[in-house]
Design a protein around this motif. Structure first.
Motif, mmCIF file in Angstrom:
data_model
loop_
_atom_site.group_PDB
_atom_site.id
_atom_site.type_symbol
_atom_site.label_atom_id
_atom_site.label_comp_id
_atom_site.label_asym_id
_atom_site.label_seq_id
_atom_site.Cartn_x
_atom_site.Cartn_y
_atom_site.Cartn_z
ATOM 1 N N ARG A 86 12.500 -5.486 3.908
ATOM 2 C CA ARG A 86 13.353 -5.435 2.727
ATOM 3 C C ARG A 86 13.459 -3.988 2.261
ATOM 4 N N GLY A 87 14.658 -3.547 2.032
ATOM 5 C CA GLY A 87 14.868 -2.195 1.547
ATOM 6 C C GLY A 87 14.746 -2.132 0.039
ATOM 7 N N ALA A 88 13.550 -1.976 -0.458
ATOM 8 C CA ALA A 88 13.320 -1.876 -1.892
ATOM 9 C C ALA A 88 12.301 -0.765 -2.144
ATOM 10 N N SER A 89 12.510 -0.026 -3.213
ATOM 11 C CA SER A 89 11.652 1.131 -3.482
ATOM 12 C C SER A 89 10.221 0.738 -3.809
ATOM 13 N N HIS A 90 10.006 -0.501 -4.246
ATOM 14 C CA HIS A 90 8.658 -0.925 -4.633
ATOM 15 C C HIS A 90 7.917 -1.647 -3.499
ATOM 16 N N ILE A 91 8.536 -1.751 -2.334
ATOM 17 C CA ILE A 91 7.888 -2.399 -1.196
ATOM 18 C C ILE A 91 7.616 -1.356 -0.119
ATOM 19 N N HIS A 92 6.367 -1.314 0.324
ATOM 20 C CA HIS A 92 5.938 -0.349 1.328
ATOM 21 C C HIS A 92 5.383 -1.102 2.536
ATOM 22 N N TYR A 93 5.345 -0.432 3.679
ATOM 23 C CA TYR A 93 4.896 -1.073 4.905
ATOM 24 C C TYR A 93 3.921 -0.170 5.646
ATOM 25 N N VAL A 94 2.993 -0.786 6.362
ATOM 26 C CA VAL A 94 2.209 -0.083 7.375
ATOM 27 C C VAL A 94 2.495 -0.785 8.690
ATOM 28 N N SER A 95 2.144 -0.126 9.784
ATOM 29 C CA SER A 95 2.558 -0.624 11.100
ATOM 30 C C SER A 95 1.874 -1.904 11.531
ATOM 31 N N SER A 96 0.646 -2.139 11.031
ATOM 32 C CA SER A 96 -0.070 -3.340 11.452
ATOM 33 C C SER A 96 -1.172 -3.665 10.441
ATOM 34 N N PRO A 97 -1.622 -4.924 10.411
ATOM 35 C CA PRO A 97 -2.642 -5.325 9.441
ATOM 36 C C PRO A 97 -4.035 -4.785 9.737
ATOM 37 N N ASP A 98 -4.208 -4.075 10.874
ATOM 38 C CA ASP A 98 -5.518 -3.468 11.125
ATOM 39 C C ASP A 98 -5.488 -1.951 10.889
ATOM 40 N N ASP A 99 -4.415 -1.457 10.279
ATOM 41 C CA ASP A 99 -4.260 -0.026 9.998
ATOM 42 C C ASP A 99 -5.003 0.325 8.704
ATOM 43 N N VAL A 100 -6.329 0.384 8.798
ATOM 44 C CA VAL A 100 -7.168 0.615 7.616
ATOM 45 C C VAL A 100 -6.816 1.937 6.944
ATOM 46 N N ASP A 101 -6.669 3.001 7.732
ATOM 47 C CA ASP A 101 -6.344 4.305 7.148
ATOM 48 C C ASP A 101 -4.986 4.285 6.457
ATOM 49 N N GLY A 102 -4.004 3.639 7.077
ATOM 50 C CA GLY A 102 -2.678 3.539 6.477
ATOM 51 C C GLY A 102 -2.704 2.754 5.173
ATOM 52 N N ILE A 103 -3.471 1.666 5.161
ATOM 53 C CA ILE A 103 -3.586 0.843 3.953
ATOM 54 C C ILE A 103 -4.220 1.659 2.824
ATOM 55 N N LEU A 104 -5.318 2.335 3.114
ATOM 56 C CA LEU A 104 -6.013 3.095 2.069
ATOM 57 C C LEU A 104 -5.198 4.305 1.621
ATOM 58 N N SER A 105 -4.444 4.886 2.527
ATOM 59 C CA SER A 105 -3.552 5.987 2.153
ATOM 60 C C SER A 105 -2.481 5.490 1.176
ATOM 61 N N ALA A 106 -1.941 4.303 1.425
ATOM 62 C CA ALA A 106 -0.939 3.725 0.527
ATOM 63 C C ALA A 106 -1.549 3.404 -0.839
ATOM 64 N N VAL A 107 -2.783 2.897 -0.854
ATOM 65 C CA VAL A 107 -3.464 2.628 -2.124
ATOM 66 C C VAL A 107 -3.660 3.938 -2.894
ATOM 67 N N GLU A 108 -4.103 4.966 -2.188
ATOM 68 C CA GLU A 108 -4.325 6.258 -2.842
ATOM 69 C C GLU A 108 -3.021 6.806 -3.413
ATOM 70 N N SER A 109 -1.931 6.703 -2.674
ATOM 71 C CA SER A 109 -0.625 7.171 -3.163
ATOM 72 C C SER A 109 -0.207 6.401 -4.406
ATOM 73 N N PHE A 110 -0.381 5.089 -4.389
ATOM 74 C CA PHE A 110 -0.048 4.276 -5.563
ATOM 75 C C PHE A 110 -0.844 4.731 -6.778
ATOM 76 N N LEU A 111 -2.146 4.929 -6.606
ATOM 77 C CA LEU A 111 -3.002 5.320 -7.731
ATOM 78 C C LEU A 111 -2.645 6.713 -8.236
ATOM 79 N N ALA A 112 -2.306 7.619 -7.332
ATOM 80 C CA ALA A 112 -1.976 8.983 -7.720
ATOM 81 C C ALA A 112 -0.587 9.076 -8.366
#
Length: 192
Positions: A86-112
């Motif tokens: 879905r093309g929405a500014s509030h929805i983000h994606y990582v390449s796979s559900p085992d992408d721990v670094d990608g997930i935590l990077s997205a969390v950090e970006s959200f918090l910052a």
């Protein structure tokens, strides 16, 4: 800062940096608890979904009347499964559900990138362990706690207690600040 909690049997409020571990049976009804957590005393929230797609998360938020203007969603499943994104500014994606670094990077970006009271719902750590492994899931939980502490935010982390052995559950408990156990009949027990 302190965050109000809408969880039966839990403290009325917890300080920023708190990881709330939600242990539940596989068939447990966690949506109400999750959405109550997200809409209480919150300016912005992020739903990290390793269990459902962004579309399903959006439907849940709509059903439980959660203000989507404050929501961001991290969908870890759609890319890997080849679903349309879905093309929405509030929805983000990582390449796979085992992408721990990608997930935590997205969390950090959200918090910052957001100010005020910020909450994270991580649904679910069990699914992350399924795709990655339990050791990487524990690492993600510890790193999540560090991010929350650094940014004065709180999180609710879902774990299906029937899937993991006692040793792993104890490690998840030790990496959390407040443990909420949801029983089969909907009863709630907390350990702070």
């Amino acid at each position: 800062m302190d965050y109000d909690l809408a969880i039966e049997g839990a403290p009325d409020a917890v300080p920023g940096g708190t990881v709330v571990l939600l242990l539940h049976p596989s068939t447990g009804e966690t949506d109400r608890m999750d959405t109550d957590f997200l809409k209480t005393d919150t300016d912005h929230f992020l739903v990290v979904s390793t269990r459902t797609t962004a579309r399903e998360v959006t439907q849940k938020l709509e059903y439980y009347d959660v203000d989507e203007d404050r929501a961001e969603i991290l969908d870890t499943l759609s890319v890997e499964r080849g679903y349309s994104r879905r093309g929405a500014s509030h929805i983000h994606y990582v390449s796979s559900p085992d992408d721990v670094d990608g997930i935590l990077s997205a969390v950090e970006s959200f918090l910052a990138d957001n100010t005020g009271k910020r909450r994270v719902s991580f649904d679910s750590l069990t699914e992350l362990a399924y795709y990655a492994d339990e050791e990487r899931a524990l690492d993600a939980l510890v790193r999540l706690g560090e991010l929350l502490e650094a940014h004065d935010a709180v999180a609710l982390v879902h774990v299906s207690q029937e899937v993991h052995d006692d040793f792993v559950l104890e490690q998840f408990r030790d990496a959390s600040d407040l443990v909420v156990e949801l029983g089969e009949g909907g009863d709630v027990v907390t350990d702070y």
